[in-house]
Design an enzyme around this catalytic site. Structure first.
Site, PDB file in Angstrom:
ATOM      1  N   GLU A  48      16.239  -7.095 -25.569  1.00  0.00           N
ATOM      2  CA  GLU A  48      17.095  -7.278 -26.735  1.00  0.00           C
ATOM      3  C   GLU A  48      18.475  -6.641 -26.518  1.00  0.00           C
ATOM      4  O   GLU A  48      19.504  -7.206 -26.901  1.00  0.00           O
ATOM      5  CB  GLU A  48      16.433  -6.667 -27.983  1.00  0.00           C
ATOM      6  N   SER A  58     -10.449 -13.754  10.972  1.00  0.00           N
ATOM      7  CA  SER A  58     -10.195 -14.363   9.655  1.00  0.00           C
ATOM      8  C   SER A  58      -8.809 -14.977   9.561  1.00  0.00           C
ATOM      9  O   SER A  58      -8.481 -15.599   8.553  1.00  0.00           O
ATOM     10  CB  SER A  58     -10.356 -13.316   8.555  1.00  0.00           C
ATOM     11  N   THR A 102     -11.821  -2.607   5.040  1.00  0.00           N
ATOM     12  CA  THR A 102     -10.708  -3.506   5.361  1.00  0.00           C
ATOM     13  C   THR A 102      -9.643  -2.779   6.170  1.00  0.00           C
ATOM     14  O   THR A 102      -9.061  -3.343   7.101  1.00  0.00           O
ATOM     15  CB  THR A 102     -10.106  -4.077   4.067  1.00  0.00           C
ATOM     16  N   GLY A 151     -16.150  -7.981   1.359  1.00  0.00           N
ATOM     17  CA  GLY A 151     -17.257  -8.388   0.504  1.00  0.00           C
ATOM     18  C   GLY A 151     -18.019  -7.234  -0.113  1.00  0.00           C
ATOM     19  O   GLY A 151     -18.496  -7.343  -1.256  1.00  0.00           O
ATOM     20  N   LEU A 164     -16.953  -4.017  -1.041  1.00  0.00           N
ATOM     21  CA  LEU A 164     -16.257  -3.430  -2.191  1.00  0.00           C
ATOM     22  C   LEU A 164     -16.106  -4.465  -3.295  1.00  0.00           C
ATOM     23  O   LEU A 164     -16.261  -4.141  -4.484  1.00  0.00           O
ATOM     24  CB  LEU A 164     -14.898  -2.876  -1.773  1.00  0.00           C
TER      25      LEU A 164
END
Length: 363
Positions: free
Chosen positions: A55, A174, A202, A299, A301
């Protein structure tokens, strides 16, 4: 553009709100346009925390263009604030400026506001209305609404998989299952979040940076690693640049000192089983003003977060390939009854490049 009705005004305000998608955290993304006689005379978006709200930006824009806002209509995607936080109340500024009408998409869920901003405007003789395009405004700030109403961030779990639901080969390969368009889109979702969470598995397997690289952003999200035993190397890429939160279930003064030297903060939240207390972690992130949490983990976690009720939404990229026997998206226990299934609803399904992007929300 000409504003011929309230819907036009609010649609434009939402477009301005989207300009703050990567920058306003922990504040909500708010857009404001000021209109007189069908013409936009000022527009703005909420700036970074501690700076102008939408605003104020819109009124400054109007002034810079030589326009007087007295009697004009302001379209704003969230109720003007009515409390002193990092900045003064916007409702007071609108009253002083003499706006004639304020149309807000939604009432502010912040208990410090919660209707009081609109009430103050109405008491000053300004016409007010709320509810136009409320769903669009809610989606824009789903994390802020989650934190204000539940004390929890909105948790979005991202994964990329083959059409048969596999995320990596058993040897760990991957890169890449999905195409470049999907990967860039994933970075855009990273950029809008307050924090990105992963697990030590990971980090050990991929050594990711967990930064936004495929889209331009002035702000990098906070990085968080769930690491019960503090196994992370101080040289891990996710620690580079400092500011990473490492969440553990135990104390180890020597490891903690090395991680702090690398710029990390240690958060210790054990559960009775010697693992990180994931629900308590979500509450802690809410207290730390994390609106949207983006999960990119393995997978194991992923499965734990889902089992413990910590996930609101899945962001799944499905590639038109089959991998067969490989690593899956979520390590969830086998069911003996279908009544134990996790039920979701499809919120949005979009093709991105060659891949499908699915947003699915837990019921």
């Amino acid at each position: 553009m000409d504003i011929t009705n309230d819907a036009d005004g609010m649609k434009l305000a939402l477009e301005w709100a989207a300009k703050g998608l990567y920058t306003t955290s922990p504040n909500p993304r708010i857009g404001c346009v000021i209109v007189r006689d069908g013409k936009v005379i000022g527009a703005g978006v909420t700036q970074a925390a501690g700076q102008d709200h939408a605003e104020i930006q819109a009124m400054k824009d109007a002034q810079a263009r030589g326009h007087d806002v007295r009697g004009a209509t302001a379209y704003v995607t969230l109720e003007p604030c009515n409390h002193h936080g990092r900045t003064p109340p916007c409702s007071d500024a609108l009253v002083r400026a003499g706006l004639g009408r304020v149309v807000a998409a939604m009432e502010d869920p912040n208990p410090l506001v919660a209707g009081q901003g609109m009430a103050k405007l109405a008491a000053a003789g300004i016409q007010v209305s709320t509810g136009l395009m409320a769903n669009e405004a809610y989606e824009m700030n789903i994390g802020f609404f989650s934190r204000m109403t539940r004390g929890l961030p909105w948790v979005r779990m991202k994964t990329a998989a083959s059409l048969d639901g596999m995320t990596a080969l058993h040897n760990g390969q991957s890169q890449w299952i999905t195409g470049p368009e999907a990967r860039a889109d994933g970075h855009a979702w990273r950029a809008r979040t307050c924090a990105i969470l992963t697990g030590i598995g990971t980090v050990k397997a991929d050594d990711p940076q967990l930064t936004v690289r495929a889209v331009d952003t002035p702000r990098q999200p906070r990085r968080i690693v769930v690491d019960s035993r503090l196994d992370i190397s101080p040289q891990a890429k996710v620690l580079q640049g400092g500011g990473t939160w490492v969440v553990a279930a135990m104390h180890d003064p020597e490891k903690e000192a090395a991680l702090r030297a690398a710029g990390a903060e240690i958060i210790t939240l054990p559960n009775p089983h010697g693992k990180v207390d994931l629900p308590e972690l979500m509450r802690e992130l809410g207290r730390r003003q994390i609106n949207e949490l983006h999960v990119e983990a393995g997978g194991k976690l992923n499965g734990s977060l889902i089992r413990e009720g910590c996930v609101d939404e899945l962001l799944v990229y499905l590639a038109p390939v089959l991998l067969g026997d490989a690593q899956g998206m979520f390590a969830l226990p086998a069911l003996t009854e279908l009544s134990g299934k996790h039920t979701l609803t499809f919120h949005e399904v979009t093709q991105v490049g060659a891949d499908l992007r699915i947003l699915a929300r837990f019921v």
